[in-house]
Design a protein around this motif. Sequence first.
Motif, PDB file in Angstrom:
ATOM      1  N   CYS A 104      -4.310  -1.893  -4.753  1.00 58.70           N
ATOM      2  CA  CYS A 104      -4.140  -1.500  -6.163  1.00 58.70           C
ATOM      3  C   CYS A 104      -5.403  -0.762  -6.599  1.00 58.70           C
ATOM      4  CB  CYS A 104      -3.941  -2.764  -7.003  1.00 58.70           C
ATOM      5  SG  CYS A 104      -4.064  -2.498  -8.783  1.00 58.70           S
ATOM      6  N   CYS A 190      -5.667   2.352 -13.804  1.00 57.61           N
ATOM      7  CA  CYS A 190      -4.605   2.455 -12.794  1.00 57.61           C
ATOM      8  C   CYS A 190      -4.274   3.927 -12.577  1.00 57.61           C
ATOM      9  CB  CYS A 190      -3.367   1.695 -13.285  1.00 57.61           C
ATOM     10  SG  CYS A 190      -1.852   2.267 -12.502  1.00 57.61           S
ATOM     11  N   CYS A 283       3.963   4.315  -7.508  1.00 56.36           N
ATOM     12  CA  CYS A 283       2.700   3.715  -7.085  1.00 56.36           C
ATOM     13  C   CYS A 283       2.670   3.756  -5.559  1.00 56.36           C
ATOM     14  CB  CYS A 283       2.599   2.276  -7.579  1.00 56.36           C
ATOM     15  SG  CYS A 283       1.198   1.413  -6.844  1.00 56.36           S
TER      16      CYS A 283
HETATM   17 FE1  SF4 Z   1      -2.173  -1.137  -9.221  1.00 57.54          FE
HETATM   18 FE2  SF4 Z   1      -1.312   0.753 -10.842  1.00 57.54          FE
HETATM   19 FE3  SF4 Z   1      -0.032   0.337  -8.565  1.00 57.54          FE
HETATM   20 FE4  SF4 Z   1       0.115  -1.474 -10.562  1.00 57.54          FE
HETATM   21  S1  SF4 Z   1       0.903   0.598 -10.586  1.00 57.54           S
HETATM   22  S2  SF4 Z   1      -0.250  -1.880  -8.392  1.00 57.54           S
HETATM   23  S3  SF4 Z   1      -1.934  -1.290 -11.443  1.00 57.54           S
HETATM   24  S4  SF4 Z   1      -2.148   1.058  -8.778  1.00 57.54           S
END
Ligand code: SF4
Length: 331
Positions: A104, A190, A283
């Motif tokens: 993440c 993020c 993501c």
């Molecule tokens: Fe991390 Fe953003 Fe992916 Fe959520 S969406 S796992 S906060 S990188």
Amino acid sequence: MNLNINDIEEKGYLDISVNPSLDLFHEIEKLKKEKNAVILAHYYQDADIQDVADYIGDSLGLSQQAAKTNAAIIVFAGVQFMAETAKILSPQKKVLLPDLKAGCSLADACPADAFKKFKALHPDHLVISYVNCSAEIKALTDIVCTSSNALQIIESLPLSQKIIFAPDKNLGTYLVKKTGREMVLWDGSCMVHEIFSLEKIIQLKKKHPNAQLLAHPECESSILQIADYIGSTTGILNYSVNNNGQEFIVATEAGILHQMQKASPQKTFIPAPPNNACACNDCPYMKLNTLEKLYNCLKYELPAIEMDPMLIEAAKKPIVRMLDISEKLGL
Ligand code: SF4
Ligand code: 13P
């Protein structure tokens, strides 16, 4: 079958080819029963993975499920910090993550050594950390929160209480505005929620004048300022179900659209456009998990989350505090 454990170290998952003629939905169902396993999936997972999950939810819902499940094995279809949270809450259980490299960017933006020094600069502050952080950061935290309960947790504290909020500066800035309280913010964000283009969203709103903008609080404040609703992924989904509107622009990871469309097939959901040529807002970490990796992971019970018991103990306290406060507040 000889399992190549080195795969897990190098690639993050067991690289075993899956017979393409297998009906993976059926096989996964069979394995779940045989092994007394449960699949917990975040809304940002691929539609296929959401469709084989026993529970689909946001970070708060998933940690509540992880704390109360009776299953012997938890397969966590999400990212590392989520699977770690499940392991911290149920250390006696086997917790599997289809791809250990599912990290993440927000958690990576807050290394424990640097955060320890930052915390030492504010010794009279209580540390509230967004669950999107490593177990090491949780161990340095007083109360964990998610986007579903952050506001209520902060509001439950006396006004005189000084607070450090980490690691998401966008969620932190939103909470400062909502609560009117000063907080010291860690400078993390993020990568997915920072990619939305304000100009393109404004153009889209002109093209769809009845569409409401639903945004996750990890988005930048310029986006939040023009949003009709701000909330966690569960909040966004519930709003789209309960609101009479027929058109919604969705400023969060595109995986959530699967459940939104399923719950309201007659409504129109438009992913908010990013500021680059990419058509979607996926993501890259969440999307490392695939149905094949999930199948192998359940079949061979690898890769599993392994954690130092001392770290589990230290990281557990602020998570349990969050769950207790959430229960008291009926969240
Ligand atoms: Fe991390 Fe953003 Fe992916 Fe959520 S969406 S796992 S906060 S990188
Ligand atoms: P929620 O699950 O709290 O909506 O957070 C979204 C997110 O970014 C998870 O990685």
